[in-house]
Scaffold this motif. Structure first.
Motif: not given
Length: 820
Positions: A555-556, A573-579, A586-594
Motif C-alpha cells: 500500500v503506497y 475480512t482482514t489482510i496483511k499489507v506492506h507500507l 520518488h517513485r511510489l510511497g507515503f511521504g512524511e507529509e502523509d
C-alpha cells in the motif's frame, strides 16, 4: 595450480621425452578436454586415451584455442602442431597423475580425503560450505573422484587455499593406492560401505580394504562406529589415536543422537570432554542425517566451533549433484538422473522427487542396478524405497529387475529393454505427472528423456539451482542470524522461471517472496508455493484474489489505503499489507507529509494489518550516493517510529536490496530484499568472485555458409564480409529476447570456447555470426550469456543493465533446471 610449471619441471615430473620445443610459457592450467580450455597459451593439454574418446583426436582443437604445450603418447597426430612444445610419455594418465602429485606436494594446507560407497559428494559439498565461511578452500568439482577426476580436482588447488576437500572413488583393486599418493590426505572421512561398484571386487571386505588405503598416512580418520565392518577394519589397521569415531549411541568419541520433530530433526552432541550441544536441521531422512553427522564431526576436528557449524546447517541442501529438472509433455515434470544407477543414488533421487511440488502421480522409470552385488536383497530394498516414497507407477527395464516385487499400491510395468519401453510409452497417457528417470548408462535412458520432454527449439535457458543456493548462502553469510530474507521473484524470477525457483527457495528456507503483480502471486499459489508473498503493484480489481490466495499487497498512497480498507470492511475480512515509504526514490510511497493522515486511516481500518514498513534506496549500488543513502535510512527510521506510535505494535522493517546488503551491512533491520544478487550479479562490483552465474542462455548452429569478400548478410544488407570466410546461423532472435542492439558486431557469442561476433542485423528468430577460421559444425552449442560471457559486460556493450537482458528472455525459451 599452486605453482606454475616450467618445461624442465614437466620433463622431470612426467619422465617424458621432449619431441619438439616451441615457445613455452609457464603452464598454469592442465586440461584433458578440449571443450574446456579457457587460457590456451598457459594450458598444458594432456591427450588421454579413454574408453570412448581419444584425446589425440582433439589436438588440433586444443591448438585452435591457443594451446602450445602438449603431452602425448605417440607422434601420430602432431605434424600440424607448429611452434609447439611436444612431450611424449608412455602413459598420459600416469603423467597426469604424476603432475597432480607434484601439485599436491606444493600445497602446505590441510587436505581432507573422502571415500566410501555413498555420500562422498554430499559430505564434500556440505563440509565445503561450512569451511568456506571461515577459510579459502578448494574441493573436487561435481563428483570428480576417479583416476582422472582426482588429478583434475588436485589441479584446482591454488596457493591461496587454506584447505582442500577431495573425494576418491574406486571400482577396481589397485586404484586407491594410486589415488592415495596423489591426495595424501591429512584428515580422512570414511562414509560407509555399500553395493556401488561391487562387481570389481571379490568381496565386500576386499573393497573396504582397498578404500582404507586412502588413509595410509592420514593423521586422523573420521568414521561412524555403528558401521561394524568399518570399525573392525579401522581398529585392526590403525592405532586408536588416529581414529575419530561417532555414533548415535554412547561409546564413540562423539555421540550424535537424532530426534525427528515436526519440521526437521534435533541432533544432540556429546563431545569427548562431555560438553553438550544441540544442532537443528530440516533434514529427516536417514541418509541426509548420516551425511550431516559426518560433516559436523569433520568440521569439529578441523577446529570449527559448534556455533559456527550450526550457522551453516540451515542452508545445506539435500540434493544429488547431477539431477536435472525438465519440462515434460502434457504438463509432466521430468527429473533426469540418467548418469548412473545404484541403490544409494536411487534413494537420493527419490528423496529429491518427493521434495518437488505435487503432481497427479509419482512415477519412476528404472533400469537394472548393474553395480549392485546381491540382486535379490537389492531389489527387496528397491521395493522398500518404492513403498517408502509412495510411488504410483514404475516402468522397470532390464533382465534382472524382473525380481522386483513392488507393493500393492504401485503398478509395475516390465520391459526387457529401452526400445520396448519407448514403443509402449505413448499408450500410458502420462499427464501432469512427476517422473524420475534413472538408469545405468548402457540403457541409454537419454532416449527416454528425449521422448518425454517438451519439444523445444534450439534455444534454452539453463538454470543452475546449486549456483542459486550458493549465492543465497553467500548473502546469508553477510546477515545476522535474526535477519529475514525476502526474495524477489518478480518478472518470471528475473527470467529464470518463478515456479521452480520459488519452490527451491522454500527448500532454502527463505522467509518471503515478492512479485510485481497479483496474477504472478496467484500463479505461485496455484503451484502450491506456501511462503508469504508480497505484491508490489496491486490494483483495485485484484482485491478479491489478494484475499482468496493469501497475498500481501503493498500500500503506497492514502487513496489506495482507503480503497483496500473499505473493501475489507464491506467483506468482513482482514489482510496483511506492506507500507511503502518514500524517502528519496520518488517513485511510489507515503511521504512524511502523509503520516498524520495515514495515522487516522490506520485507526479507521484496523482490518489492514501492517506486516512491514519498507523503503527503496535510490543509489545503493554506487559509492558516490552514500551520503544520500544514509539520509534516506535515517529518514526511514524516523518515519517508522512515527507509524509504530500509531499502531502500538512493531511491523518488520526493511530497506536494503542486493546492493545495499553489501554496502550497508549495519542497516539490515528486520529483513532484506534479495534480487539480482541471487541470480549471480553483484552490481557493486565488490564481491563478484563470491557469486556464480545462475543462468546460461544457449542455442545451436542451424547452418554454416561460406561467403566471399563483399557478400552481404541479413536484412537491409547491414552485414558485409570484409574477407572470404564463413558465417553460422544460430537459432535465436529478438523474439527470444536477444536484443537487436547486439547487431552488426556489437554482440559476441561463445562457441567451443571461442568468441564469434554477430554479423548483420539480428532477425526475429535467427542471428548470423562470423565464424571464419573457427572449427565449428552445424548442431554445435552456442552460449549467448553465461560461462565465459559475462552478462554484465554484455549489457554494458549495448548501454543497458543485466536486469533488462535477463527479464527480456522470452517465455518461449524453455527453462531447464539442473544441479551440478
Amino acid at each position: 595450480m599452486v605453482n606454475a610449471l616450467t618445461l624442465q619441471e614437466l620433463l622431470l615430473i612426467t619422465n617424458g621425452q621432449l619431441l619438439h620445443q616451441g615457445h613455452h610459457p609457464s603452464v598454469t592450467a592442465i586440461s584433458t578436454d578440449s571443450r574446456k580450455i579457457y587460457h590456451g597459451k598457459q594450458t598444458l593439454f594432456v591427450a588421454l586415451k579413454g574408453f570412448k574418446v581419444n584425446g589425440h583426436d582433439y589436438l588440433m582443437d586444443a591448438f585452435s584455442k591457443g594451446v602450445r604445450t602438449f603431452i602425448v603418447e605417440n607422434d601420430k597426430h602432431i605434424s600440424p602442431l607448429t611452434d609447439c612444445t611436444i612431450i611424449v610419455v608412455k602413459s598420459a594418465l600416469e603423467a597426469l597423475q604424476a603432475l597432480a602429485k607434484w601439485n599436491r606436494n606444493q600445497f602446505s594446507g590441510v587436505v581432507i580425503g573422502i571415500t566410501g560407497s555413498n555420500g562422498k559428494t554430499i559430505i564434500k559439498e556440505w563440509l565445503g560450505q561450512i569451511l568456506a565461511s571461515r577459510f579459502d578452500i578448494a574441493k573436487s568439482p561435481k563428483s570428480y573422484n576417479s583416476q582422472t577426476g582426482v588429478p583434475l580436482s588436485i589441479f584446482g588447488i591454488e596457493n591461496h587455499h587454506k584447505a582442500a576437500i577431495i573425494e576418491a572413488g574406486i571400482s577396481l583393486p589397485g586404484e586407491m593406492a594410486k589415488l592415495q599418493t596423489i591426495i595424501q590426505p591429512n584428515i580422512g572421512i570414511m562414509t560407509n560401505i555399500g553395493t556401488a561398484h561391487a562387481e570389481g571386487f571379490s568381496s565386500q571386505a576386499e573393497k573396504l580394504h582397498e578404500k582404507l588405503l586412502l588413509f595410509k598416512d592420514a593423521q586422523l580418520i573420521v568414521y561412524r562406529k555403528d558401521h561394524a565392518a568399518i570399525h573392525r577394519a579401522l581398529t585392526d589397521q590403525f592405532p586408536s589415536d588416529r581414529l575419530v569415531s561417532w555414533s548415535d549411541q554412547p561409546g564413540g568419541d562423539y555421540t550424535l543422537s537424532t530426534k525427528k520433530e515436526k519440521e526437521g530433526s534435533k541432533l544432540t552432541l556429546i563431545k569427548p570432554d562431555l560438553g553438550l550441544f544441540t544442532f537443528h536441521s530440516h533434514f529427516t531422512d536417514e541418509a541426509s542425517l548420516e551425511n550431516l553427522r559426518h560433516t559436523i564431526v569433520a568440521a569439529l576436528v578441523l577446529g570449527l566451533s559448534e556455533t559456527q557449524i550450526q550457522q551453516s546447517i540451515p542452508v545445506l541442501d539435500t540434493v544429488e549433484m547431477r539431477l536435472t529438472l525438465k519440462a515434460g509433455i502434457h504438463q509432466c515434470l521430468l527429473i533426469d538422473d540418467t548418469y548412473n544407477n545404484d541403490l544409494a543414488g536411487l534413494d537420493i533421487a527419490l528423496e529429491f522427487l518427493n521434495s518437488q511440488r505435487p503432481k497427479k502421480r509419482k512415477i519412476l522409470i528404472l533400469s537394472d542396478l548393474l553395480q549392485a552385488g546381491d540382486k535379490s536383497s537389492v531389489y527387496d530394498s528397491v521395493s522398500n524405497l518404492i513403498s517408502h516414497y509412495q510411488l504410483d507407477m514404475v516402468f522397470a527395464v532390464g533382465s534382472d529387475i524382473g525380481q522386483l516385487k513392488a507393493p500393492p499400491s504401485c503398478t509395475v510395468n516390465f520391459f526387457r529393454d529401452t526400445a520396448h519401453l519407448l514403443e509402449k510409452l505413448p499408450t500410458y497417457a502420462l499427464q501432469d505427472d512427476l517422473i524420475l528417470i534413472k538408469g545405468a548408462r548402457i540403457f541409454q535412458f537419454e532416449r527416454v528423456v528425449d521422448a518425454l520432454q517438451e519439444r523445444i527449439h534450439g534455444t534454452v535457458l539453463e538454470i543452475n539451482l546449486n549456483a542459486l543456493r550458493k549465492n543465497f548462502t553467500f548473502y546469508k553469510s553477510l546477515l545476522k542470524p535474526s535477519t529475514k530474507t525476502m526474495i524477489m521473484v518478480k518478472a518470471f524470477a528475473y527470467g529464470g522461471g518463478a515456479t521452480e525457483i520459488a519452490h527451491h527457495l522454500e527448500q532454502l528456507k527463505a522467509d518471503y517472496l515478492a512479485v510485481a503483480y497479483t496474477d504472478e502471486g496467484v500463479s505461485l499459489r496455484q503451484e502450491k508455493i506456501k511462503l508469504p508473498i508480497m505484491v508490489l503493484n496491486p490494483v483495485q480489481e485484484s482485491f478479491g484474489n489478494l484475499i482468496k490466495y493469501d497475498l500481501e499487497p503493498v500500500v503506497y498512497s492514502l487513496s489506495f489505503f482507503r480503497q483496500l480498507g473499505e473493501y475489507c470492511q464491506s467483506n468482513a475480512t482482514t489482510i496483511k499489507v506492506h507500507l511503502d515509504l518514500d524517502t528519496g526514490m520518488h517513485r511510489l510511497g507515503f511521504g512524511e507529509e502523509d503520516l498524520e493522515a495515514l495515522g487516522t486511516l490506520l485507526h479507521q481500518f484496523p482490518a489492514l494489518q501492517i506486516a512491514s514498513l519498507y523503503t527503496h534506496l535510490a543509489g545503493a549500488d554506487e559509492a558516490l550516493h552514500e551520503g544520500y543513502s544514509k539520509r534516506q535510512l535515517a529518514q526511514f527510521q524516523s518515519m517508522c517510529s512515527t507509524i509504530k506510535g500509531f499502531l502500538g505494535y512493531a511491523p518488520l522493517m526493511h530497506a536494503l536490496n542486493s546492493a545495499g546488503i553489501v554496502r550497508y551491512p549495519a542497516h539490515q533491520l528486520d529483513m532484506v530484499r534479495l534480487g539480482i544478487g541471487l541470480y549471480g550479479i553483484e552490481v557493486n562490483g565488490l564481491h563478484e568472485n563470491a557469486l556464480q552465474p545462475v543462468s546460461v542462455l544457449k542455442t545451436t548452429i542451424s547452418q554454416i555458409k561460406h561467403l566471399k569478400k563483399g557478400d552481404t548478410v541479413g536484412y537491409s544488407r547491414k552485414g558485409t564480409m570484409d574477407h572470404d570466410g564463413k558465417i553460422a546461423t544460430i537459432a535465436i532472435g529478438y523474439a527470444d529476447g536477444y536484443d537487436r542492439r547486439f547487431s552488426n558486431g556489437t554482440g559476441q557469442v561463445l562457441i567451443n570456447g571461442q568468441k564469434a561476433p554477430v554479423i548483420g542485423n539480428i532477425c526475429m528468430d535467427m542471428t548470423m555470426i562470423d565464424v571464419t577460421g573457427m572449427n565449428v559444425h552445424e548442431g554445435d552449442e552456442v552460449i549467448i550469456y553465461g560461462h565465459g560471457l559475462s552478462l554484465k559486460e554484455q549489457a554494458k556493450a549495448i548501454g543497458t543493465i543485466p536486469y533488462e537482458l535477463l527479464t527480456n528472455i522470452s517465455s518461449r525459451v524453455k527453462r531447464v533446471y539442473y544441479l551440478d
